[in-house]
Design a protein around this motif. Structure first.
Motif, mmCIF file in Angstrom:
data_model
loop_
_atom_site.group_PDB
_atom_site.id
_atom_site.type_symbol
_atom_site.label_atom_id
_atom_site.label_comp_id
_atom_site.label_asym_id
_atom_site.label_seq_id
_atom_site.Cartn_x
_atom_site.Cartn_y
_atom_site.Cartn_z
ATOM 1 N N TYR A 27 0.815 -1.210 0.000
ATOM 2 C CA TYR A 27 0.000 0.000 0.000
ATOM 3 C C TYR A 27 0.853 1.267 0.000
ATOM 4 C CZ TYR A 27 -4.149 -2.826 0.521
ATOM 5 O OH TYR A 27 -5.165 -3.731 0.280
ATOM 6 N N LEU A 28 2.159 1.107 0.075
ATOM 7 C CA LEU A 28 3.080 2.227 -0.105
ATOM 8 C C LEU A 28 3.751 2.171 -1.475
ATOM 9 C CD1 LEU A 28 4.748 2.340 3.428
ATOM 10 C CD2 LEU A 28 3.125 3.999 2.473
ATOM 11 N N SER A 29 3.374 1.181 -2.294
ATOM 12 C CA SER A 29 3.989 1.064 -3.619
ATOM 13 C C SER A 29 2.922 0.829 -4.668
ATOM 14 C CB SER A 29 5.046 -0.052 -3.628
ATOM 15 O OG SER A 29 4.485 -1.305 -3.251
ATOM 16 N N VAL A 30 2.711 -0.419 -5.066
ATOM 17 C CA VAL A 30 1.809 -0.693 -6.178
ATOM 18 C C VAL A 30 0.377 -0.241 -5.885
ATOM 19 C CG1 VAL A 30 1.404 -3.074 -5.389
ATOM 20 C CG2 VAL A 30 1.012 -2.479 -7.787
ATOM 21 N N LEU A 31 -0.082 -0.333 -4.648
ATOM 22 C CA LEU A 31 -1.424 0.101 -4.276
ATOM 23 C C LEU A 31 -1.396 1.428 -3.523
ATOM 24 C CD1 LEU A 31 -2.974 -3.323 -3.199
ATOM 25 C CD2 LEU A 31 -3.186 -2.139 -5.389
ATOM 26 N N GLY A 32 -0.341 2.198 -3.743
ATOM 27 C CA GLY A 32 -0.190 3.473 -3.056
ATOM 28 C C GLY A 32 0.259 4.569 -3.992
ATOM 29 N N LEU A 33 1.024 5.491 -3.448
ATOM 30 C CA LEU A 33 1.415 6.698 -4.167
ATOM 31 C C LEU A 33 2.095 6.392 -5.493
ATOM 32 C CD1 LEU A 33 3.021 9.856 -2.650
ATOM 33 C CD2 LEU A 33 4.169 8.739 -4.543
ATOM 34 N N THR A 34 3.029 5.434 -5.504
ATOM 35 C CA THR A 34 3.808 5.232 -6.722
ATOM 36 C C THR A 34 3.007 4.518 -7.807
ATOM 37 O OG1 THR A 34 4.787 3.250 -5.713
ATOM 38 C CG2 THR A 34 6.027 5.292 -5.561
ATOM 39 N N GLY A 35 2.213 3.520 -7.434
ATOM 40 C CA GLY A 35 1.377 2.851 -8.416
ATOM 41 C C GLY A 35 0.341 3.790 -9.012
ATOM 42 N N LEU A 36 -0.283 4.604 -8.166
ATOM 43 C CA LEU A 36 -1.282 5.555 -8.636
ATOM 44 C C LEU A 36 -0.665 6.649 -9.503
ATOM 45 C CD1 LEU A 36 -3.374 5.866 -5.362
ATOM 46 C CD2 LEU A 36 -4.189 4.924 -7.537
ATOM 47 N N THR A 37 0.535 7.078 -9.155
ATOM 48 C CA THR A 37 1.229 8.085 -9.967
ATOM 49 C C THR A 37 1.486 7.556 -11.371
ATOM 50 O OG1 THR A 37 2.279 9.084 -8.019
ATOM 51 C CG2 THR A 37 3.323 9.487 -10.151
ATOM 52 N N ALA A 38 1.950 6.313 -11.450
ATOM 53 C CA ALA A 38 2.181 5.690 -12.757
ATOM 54 C C ALA A 38 0.871 5.567 -13.526
ATOM 55 C CB ALA A 38 2.822 4.319 -12.568
ATOM 56 N N TYR A 39 -0.164 5.112 -12.862
ATOM 57 C CA TYR A 39 -1.457 4.876 -13.504
ATOM 58 C C TYR A 39 -2.016 6.150 -14.123
ATOM 59 C CZ TYR A 39 -6.423 3.667 -13.933
ATOM 60 O OH TYR A 39 -7.693 3.469 -14.410
ATOM 61 N N PHE A 40 -2.148 7.197 -13.329
ATOM 62 C CA PHE A 40 -2.772 8.421 -13.838
ATOM 63 C C PHE A 40 -1.866 9.179 -14.799
ATOM 64 C CE2 PHE A 40 -5.350 7.897 -9.901
ATOM 65 C CZ PHE A 40 -6.585 7.791 -10.525
ATOM 66 N N GLY A 41 -0.578 9.245 -14.491
ATOM 67 C CA GLY A 41 0.331 9.970 -15.374
ATOM 68 C C GLY A 41 0.393 9.360 -16.757
ATOM 69 N N LEU A 42 0.512 8.029 -16.802
ATOM 70 C CA LEU A 42 0.620 7.360 -18.095
ATOM 71 C C LEU A 42 -0.708 7.372 -18.851
ATOM 72 C CD1 LEU A 42 2.285 5.695 -20.121
ATOM 73 C CD2 LEU A 42 1.426 3.645 -18.966
ATOM 74 N N LEU A 43 -1.794 6.999 -18.185
ATOM 75 C CA LEU A 43 -3.053 6.821 -18.896
ATOM 76 C C LEU A 43 -3.783 8.128 -19.154
ATOM 77 C CD1 LEU A 43 -4.396 3.528 -17.287
ATOM 78 C CD2 LEU A 43 -2.923 3.852 -19.283
ATOM 79 N N ASP A 44 -3.687 9.094 -18.257
ATOM 80 C CA ASP A 44 -4.401 10.353 -18.440
ATOM 81 C C ASP A 44 -3.640 11.302 -19.367
ATOM 82 O OD1 ASP A 44 -6.818 11.954 -17.450
ATOM 83 O OD2 ASP A 44 -5.172 13.355 -17.080
ATOM 84 N N ILE A 45 -2.329 11.365 -19.204
ATOM 85 C CA ILE A 45 -1.528 12.289 -20.009
ATOM 86 C C ILE A 45 -0.882 11.570 -21.190
ATOM 87 C CG2 ILE A 45 0.403 13.923 -20.003
ATOM 88 C CD1 ILE A 45 -0.102 14.261 -16.961
ATOM 89 N N GLY A 46 -0.255 10.431 -20.920
ATOM 90 C CA GLY A 46 0.451 9.699 -21.972
ATOM 91 C C GLY A 46 -0.470 9.044 -22.986
ATOM 92 N N GLN A 47 -1.589 8.509 -22.507
ATOM 93 C CA GLN A 47 -2.595 7.877 -23.362
ATOM 94 C C GLN A 47 -1.971 6.951 -24.422
ATOM 95 O OE1 GLN A 47 -5.367 10.765 -24.942
ATOM 96 N NE2 GLN A 47 -5.547 11.836 -22.996
ATOM 97 N N PRO A 48 -1.198 5.938 -23.992
ATOM 98 C CA PRO A 48 -0.551 5.050 -24.960
ATOM 99 C C PRO A 48 -1.564 4.229 -25.742
ATOM 100 C CG PRO A 48 -0.406 4.129 -22.755
ATOM 101 C CD PRO A 48 -0.979 5.506 -22.601
ATOM 102 N N LYS A 49 -1.287 4.074 -27.027
ATOM 103 C CA LYS A 49 -2.140 3.280 -27.896
ATOM 104 C C LYS A 49 -1.399 2.022 -28.325
ATOM 105 C CE LYS A 49 -4.330 7.501 -29.600
ATOM 106 N NZ LYS A 49 -3.558 8.355 -28.687
ATOM 107 N N GLU A 50 -2.147 1.018 -28.680
ATOM 108 C CA GLU A 50 -1.545 -0.246 -29.081
ATOM 109 C C GLU A 50 -0.566 -0.029 -30.231
ATOM 110 O OE1 GLU A 50 -2.891 -4.834 -30.166
ATOM 111 O OE2 GLU A 50 -4.390 -3.302 -29.686
ATOM 112 N N GLY A 51 0.631 -0.592 -30.070
ATOM 113 C CA GLY A 51 1.650 -0.496 -31.102
ATOM 114 C C GLY A 51 2.538 0.728 -31.016
ATOM 115 N N GLU A 52 2.197 1.692 -30.170
ATOM 116 C CA GLU A 52 3.041 2.876 -30.010
ATOM 117 C C GLU A 52 4.279 2.537 -29.181
ATOM 118 O OE1 GLU A 52 0.289 6.821 -30.452
ATOM 119 O OE2 GLU A 52 0.500 6.015 -28.422
ATOM 120 N N THR A 53 5.269 3.418 -29.254
ATOM 121 C CA THR A 53 6.502 3.255 -28.472
ATOM 122 C C THR A 53 6.462 4.168 -27.254
ATOM 123 O OG1 THR A 53 7.831 2.646 -30.394
ATOM 124 C CG2 THR A 53 9.010 3.488 -28.469
#
Length: 340
Positions: A125-151
């Motif tokens: 809960y201090l990593s994957v289910l905490g600050l760092t996991g959530l930071t990765a989740y929102f930063g990548l998916l909300d801003i990065g918005q990776p699409k299949e096949g992209e780099t």
């Protein structure tokens, strides 16, 4: 004064210039405050040390107020309720909160959140289910918005946030290139996490060339955890309409000379790229969404996590300083005590 427990805390006694040293901190023995109605006493089990804390040690305007001198430092803590005067918790409950770097915290019960040990160990809960996991989740998916096949390129790819960025990008069907600072970390990224290509920036003879070889189709998403010369090199490979979630710049956190580098405006204009800085609190209203998805991927075996654990409250400062040496694989934690 609560005589049942002996307490110790860590204070910031001076503001670091450059890399912090142990002389900037003080360990102090204090009594545990008596509980009032609605309060609980939380015994620290695991304590989180994070690079962003370096910024709070400076008296500079930021998205979060600086630590005050001669006051206890605060950060993410998982703990156990050892005394309760609240209907919300009973003795033995495990909770998480932003609490003081001390053995025991007497706090309002509403300032901590109960965690479910059936989903994952409490430290998760201090990593994957905490600050760092959530930071990765929102930063990548909300801003990065990776699409299949992209780099997707991730700097600090074996760190506490980067480790999850790479895996989530793979879940979304992207091709992932990870940048790390040791051969062991690169091997872990490739063999354990399935990252498509890895670069050891410390041993690469020509980082720009290594990136070109790893990204023959350019870069669509760059998740930036480090800044500095690594990011300068990635910017040269941006594709049109690339997205850059700007999470951290650990390469410059202890700099005393300023952070100078190539100008990126022309590159961003030509490629019509988006670069956006963010912090997790931007997504506070959506944290339950992130936790649900991360928990689902974790139970499905789609997410792995690593922890670098330092034992003992007396070693908190040493663990914090090791962050700036790249000593951690995954989340750096301090184990303060065992659950009773």
């Amino acid at each position: 004064m609560n005589q049942q427990f002996k307490n110790k805390q860590i204070l910031l006694t001076s503001r670091p210039v450059g890399l912090p040293t142990e002389q900037n901190f003080e360990f102090k023995e204090i009594p545990v405050a008596n509980t009032q109605d609605g309060q609980v006493v939380v015994r620290t089990l695991y304590l989180s040390v994070d690079p962003y804390m370096r910024g709070r040690m400076s008296d500079a305007k930021s998205y979060i107020p600086p630590f005050q001198l001669n006051e206890v430092i605060a950060g993410g803590i998982v703990g156990e309720i050892v005394e309760s005067k609240s209907d919300l918790y009973k003795v033995g409950d495990k909770v998480i909160g932003m609490l003081g770097w001390q053995l025991y915290n007497t706090v309002d019960a509403k300032t901590v959140t109960k965690i479910d040990e059936s989903i994952a160990p409490v430290s998760a809960y201090l990593s994957v289910l905490g600050l760092t996991g959530l930071t990765a989740y929102f930063g990548l998916l909300d801003i990065g918005q990776p699409k299949e096949g992209e780099t997707v390129v991730v700097s600090g790819a074996a760190g506490s946030v980067g480790m999850f960025v790479g895996q989530i990008a793979k879940i979304k069907g992207a091709r992932v290139v990870g940048i790390a600072g040791t051969d062991a970390k690169c091997e872990y990224l490739k063999k354990e996490l399935g990252i498509d290509a890895v670069i050891n920036y410390k041993t690469a003879k020509n980082l720009g060339q290594a990136l070109e070889e790893a990204c023959p189709n350019g870069v669509d998403v760059y998740f930036d955890n480090v800044g500095g010369s690594i990011s300068d090199a990635v910017m040269n490979l941006l594709n049109d309409y690339a997205r850059i979630p700007l999470c951290g710049a650990i390469s410059s956190y202890n700099s005393t000379d300023g952070d100078m580098g190539p100008r990126i405006q022309t590159r961003l204009i030509k490629t019509r790229s988006l670069i956006k800085g963010f912090v997790l609190s931007d997504y506070s209203a959506r944290q339950s969404e992130g936790l649900q998805e991360l928990g689902k991927w974790l139970t499905e075996g789609k997410l792995k996590y690593e922890e670098t654990i330092v034992d003992g409250f007396d070693n908190v400062i040493e663990a914090f300083l090791q962050l700036f040496q790249g000593a951690n694989l995954g989340k750096m934690l301090v184990k303060v005590s065992d659950s009773e």
